[in-house]
Design a protein around this motif. Sequence first.
Motif, PDB file in Angstrom:
ATOM      1  N   GLU A 177     -15.069   8.684   7.356  1.00  0.00           N
ATOM      2  CA  GLU A 177     -16.171   8.032   6.628  1.00  0.00           C
ATOM      3  C   GLU A 177     -17.255   7.574   7.600  1.00  0.00           C
TER       4      GLU A 177
ATOM      5  N   ASP B 131     -13.886  12.344  -1.709  1.00  0.00           N
ATOM      6  CA  ASP B 131     -12.860  11.556  -1.030  1.00  0.00           C
ATOM      7  C   ASP B 131     -11.540  12.151  -1.512  1.00  0.00           C
TER       8      ASP B 131
ATOM      9  N   PHE C  22     -10.593  -9.192   2.455  1.00  0.00           N
ATOM     10  CA  PHE C  22      -9.246  -9.241   1.872  1.00  0.00           C
ATOM     11  C   PHE C  22      -8.158  -9.037   2.914  1.00  0.00           C
TER      12      PHE C  22
ATOM     13  N   PHE D 271     -15.095   2.042  -2.730  1.00  0.00           N
ATOM     14  CA  PHE D 271     -13.866   1.736  -2.002  1.00  0.00           C
ATOM     15  C   PHE D 271     -14.305   0.939  -0.769  1.00  0.00           C
TER      16      PHE D 271
ATOM     17  N   THR E  39       0.827  -1.206   0.000  1.00  0.00           N
ATOM     18  CA  THR E  39       0.000   0.000   0.000  1.00  0.00           C
ATOM     19  C   THR E  39       0.860   1.254   0.000  1.00  0.00           C
TER      20      THR E  39
ATOM     21  N   ARG F  96      -6.449  11.361  -2.588  1.00  0.00           N
ATOM     22  CA  ARG F  96      -5.370  11.505  -3.586  1.00  0.00           C
ATOM     23  C   ARG F  96      -5.648  12.683  -4.532  1.00  0.00           C
TER      24      ARG F  96
ATOM     25  N   GLN G 164      -7.850   8.200  11.062  1.00  0.00           N
ATOM     26  CA  GLN G 164      -7.479   7.996   9.653  1.00  0.00           C
ATOM     27  C   GLN G 164      -8.724   8.171   8.811  1.00  0.00           C
ATOM     28  N   GLY G 165      -8.624   7.850   7.519  1.00  0.00           N
ATOM     29  CA  GLY G 165      -9.732   8.141   6.609  1.00  0.00           C
ATOM     30  C   GLY G 165     -11.051   7.505   7.006  1.00  0.00           C
ATOM     31  N   ARG G 166     -11.010   6.242   7.416  1.00  0.00           N
ATOM     32  CA  ARG G 166     -12.268   5.549   7.699  1.00  0.00           C
ATOM     33  C   ARG G 166     -12.976   6.132   8.916  1.00  0.00           C
TER      34      ARG G 166
ATOM     35  N   ARG H  81      -2.438  -5.067  -7.266  1.00  0.00           N
ATOM     36  CA  ARG H  81      -1.961  -3.687  -7.140  1.00  0.00           C
ATOM     37  C   ARG H  81      -0.553  -3.658  -6.567  1.00  0.00           C
TER      38      ARG H  81
ATOM     39  N   LYS I 104      -2.906   9.666   5.132  1.00  0.00           N
ATOM     40  CA  LYS I 104      -1.837   8.682   5.001  1.00  0.00           C
ATOM     41  C   LYS I 104      -1.340   8.541   3.558  1.00  0.00           C
ATOM     42  N   LYS I 105      -1.985   9.223   2.628  1.00  0.00           N
ATOM     43  CA  LYS I 105      -1.544   9.154   1.233  1.00  0.00           C
ATOM     44  C   LYS I 105      -0.916  10.501   0.847  1.00  0.00           C
TER      45      LYS I 105
ATOM     46  N   SER J  77     -13.640   0.475   2.524  1.00  0.00           N
ATOM     47  CA  SER J  77     -13.990   1.055   3.836  1.00  0.00           C
ATOM     48  C   SER J  77     -15.151   2.043   3.700  1.00  0.00           C
TER      49      SER J  77
ATOM     50  N   ASN K  39      -9.038   4.814  -6.666  1.00  0.00           N
ATOM     51  CA  ASN K  39      -8.151   3.729  -6.259  1.00  0.00           C
ATOM     52  C   ASN K  39      -8.476   2.416  -6.967  1.00  0.00           C
TER      53      ASN K  39
ATOM     54  N   SER L 281      -8.000  10.622   4.022  1.00  0.00           N
ATOM     55  CA  SER L 281      -6.981   9.819   4.673  1.00  0.00           C
ATOM     56  C   SER L 281      -5.661  10.525   4.401  1.00  0.00           C
TER      57      SER L 281
HETATM   58  N1  PM9 Z   1      -6.681   3.074   1.259  1.00  0.00           N
HETATM   59  C1  PM9 Z   1      -5.044   1.599   0.417  1.00  0.00           C
HETATM   60  O1  PM9 Z   1      -4.190   0.727   0.616  1.00  0.00           O
HETATM   61  C2  PM9 Z   1      -5.576   1.571   2.916  1.00  0.00           C
HETATM   62  C3  PM9 Z   1      -6.020   0.175   3.093  1.00  0.00           C
HETATM   63  S1  PM9 Z   1      -7.687  -0.158   2.735  1.00  0.00           S
HETATM   64  C4  PM9 Z   1      -7.524  -1.227   1.395  1.00  0.00           C
HETATM   65  O2  PM9 Z   1      -5.260   2.077  -0.707  1.00  0.00           O
HETATM   66  C5  PM9 Z   1      -9.514   5.813  -0.242  1.00  0.00           C
HETATM   67  C6  PM9 Z   1      -9.614   6.188  -1.672  1.00  0.00           C
HETATM   68  C7  PM9 Z   1      -8.492   5.005   0.211  1.00  0.00           C
HETATM   69  C8  PM9 Z   1      -8.442   4.629   1.597  1.00  0.00           C
HETATM   70  C9  PM9 Z   1      -7.479   3.738   2.080  1.00  0.00           C
HETATM   71  C10 PM9 Z   1      -9.450   5.151   2.460  1.00  0.00           C
HETATM   72  C11 PM9 Z   1      -9.451   4.810   3.903  1.00  0.00           C
HETATM   73  C12 PM9 Z   1     -10.415   5.952   1.945  1.00  0.00           C
HETATM   74  N2  PM9 Z   1     -10.442   6.266   0.615  1.00  0.00           N
HETATM   75  O3  PM9 Z   1      -6.961   3.683   5.390  1.00  0.00           O
HETATM   76  O4  PM9 Z   1      -8.760   4.575   6.830  1.00  0.00           O
HETATM   77  O5  PM9 Z   1      -7.585   4.576  -0.658  1.00  0.00           O
HETATM   78  O6  PM9 Z   1      -6.824   5.997   6.282  1.00  0.00           O
HETATM   79  O7  PM9 Z   1      -8.440   5.489   4.553  1.00  0.00           O
HETATM   80  C13 PM9 Z   1      -5.809   2.125   1.534  1.00  0.00           C
HETATM   81  P1  PM9 Z   1      -7.707   4.898   5.844  1.00  0.00           P
END
Ligand code: PM9
Length: 459
Positions: A105, A216, A451, A125, A51, A219, A100-102, A407, A258-259, A127, A187, A256
């Motif tokens: 949400e 969202d 998953f 997506f 990721t 990104r 975090q993002g979720r 991915r 984190k991206k 979550s 995504n 989120s």
């Molecule tokens: N995305 C990713 O690996 C974290 C793991 S969940 C498969 O891509 C979008 C577009 C995301 C996303 C997380 C979240 C949730 C929301 N929207 O992981 O809770 O790509 O910070 O964000 C993952 P959080």
Amino acid sequence: MMNAPQAEPFKIKVVEPIKMTTREYRMAAMKEAGYNTYLLKSEDVYIDLLTDSGTSAMSDSQWAGMMLGDEAYAGSRNFFNMEKAVQEVYGFKYVIPTHQGRGAEHILSKCAIRQGDYIPGNMYFPSTRVHQELAGGTFVDIIVDEAHEPDVNHPFKGNVDLSKLEKLIAEVGAKRIPYIHIATCVNMAGGQPISMANLAGLRELCNKYKLRIVLDNTRTVENAYFIKEREPGFQNKSIKEIVREICSHADAVTMSCKKDSLVNIGGFLAMNDEHFYRKAQSLCIIYEGLHTYGGLAGRDMEAVARGIYESVADDFHIAWRIEQVQYLGERLIRAGIPIVLPVGGHGIFIDAKKFLSHVSQDKFPAETLAAALYVESGVRGMESGTVSAGRDKKTGEHKYPKLELLRLAIPRRVYTNSHMNVVADAVIKLYDKRKALKGLKMTFEPEEMRFFHARFENL
Ligand code: PM9
């Protein structure tokens, strides 16, 4: 094409050694992990492309900011810095920090969705959809058809098909649609951007029916780069200006950090509507933490604030980031590997249906490929296909998505193009041996977001 820097626009100050392993070691580790790359120990991974979430390398400024954490329970100065960064870069007045993002949400879904509502979006997506469903809603996919076709080369595969939205409004009525949830650089479609023109058209349509748009925002900086590169009229605008313009079409955002924001943890919900803000603030206190920390330490909020500014400070950061992804993509395309086209913003998505055309979808080709690539090379990717899609709530059957993808998500500022060469060589080598792969059988199936912790046996 923008003037991308010739090499990394940063230098390396701290390094983290990585363990080299043998094929036998990796075979045992993969078996132990039930053939699910999420269940591997990270120390057993050579190049980790599971990721791009929370895996960025922070800058010296972000690390310095961590030492300035104000860990007061209420009113931490770092919250105000984060709030100001969101206001200045994204343009929203009210900011609710979440872990975090979720978390964002969850609060949004609980605030806005009533039993029986429909929430349209440009592809699901996991979550986001789970929170919509837990709140009593149903997700409806309104992305353009091209997004579901891996080899259709379209510059904005993240676009909304406005006629699909109009059809839904005609069927269920605008009153049953609390908001439209639109992702930037979608995504699950392969990191595919949405165009500014499409966003503007969506805004117009939503104004007509008095519908709210929630973005969202995860990104958006990456999406802005594609708009600058591909959409007429944006070549002379900065990434910062384009990001701001994207957000101007939305009523609220979930994020989120984190991206795009280059941190290891953090998120937020932001909006302009005071009534919505007050309601969300109360839920933040119940589920995340006080509304001036939302599950984050003061130091985390400082890293978020600085990361948000860094992500748009100049255009070189994002140009280099996306160009690295394109570099890996081009190497694979040249070798004839079937990948989602065009190459997206945060990773390469290998078309597992084509790569393993002899493995039927009930044998999970993308999960099979993820496990095999790890054993082959120590490179870890993630399934984005049948396992991620889950089961149909009504029929109980697997939802077999058109996109069955492996991915390879690229963390920001972490790996060099030498690592990308290792990844490309490993995928190409595996392609030559693909006929030996037979698929997987699921032996443990969790109810939600399976998953993450499903287990399999090799066939
Ligand atoms: N995305 C990713 O690996 C974290 C793991 S969940 C498969 O891509 C979008 C577009 C995301 C996303 C997380 C979240 C949730 C929301 N929207 O992981 O809770 O790509 O910070 O964000 C993952 P959080």
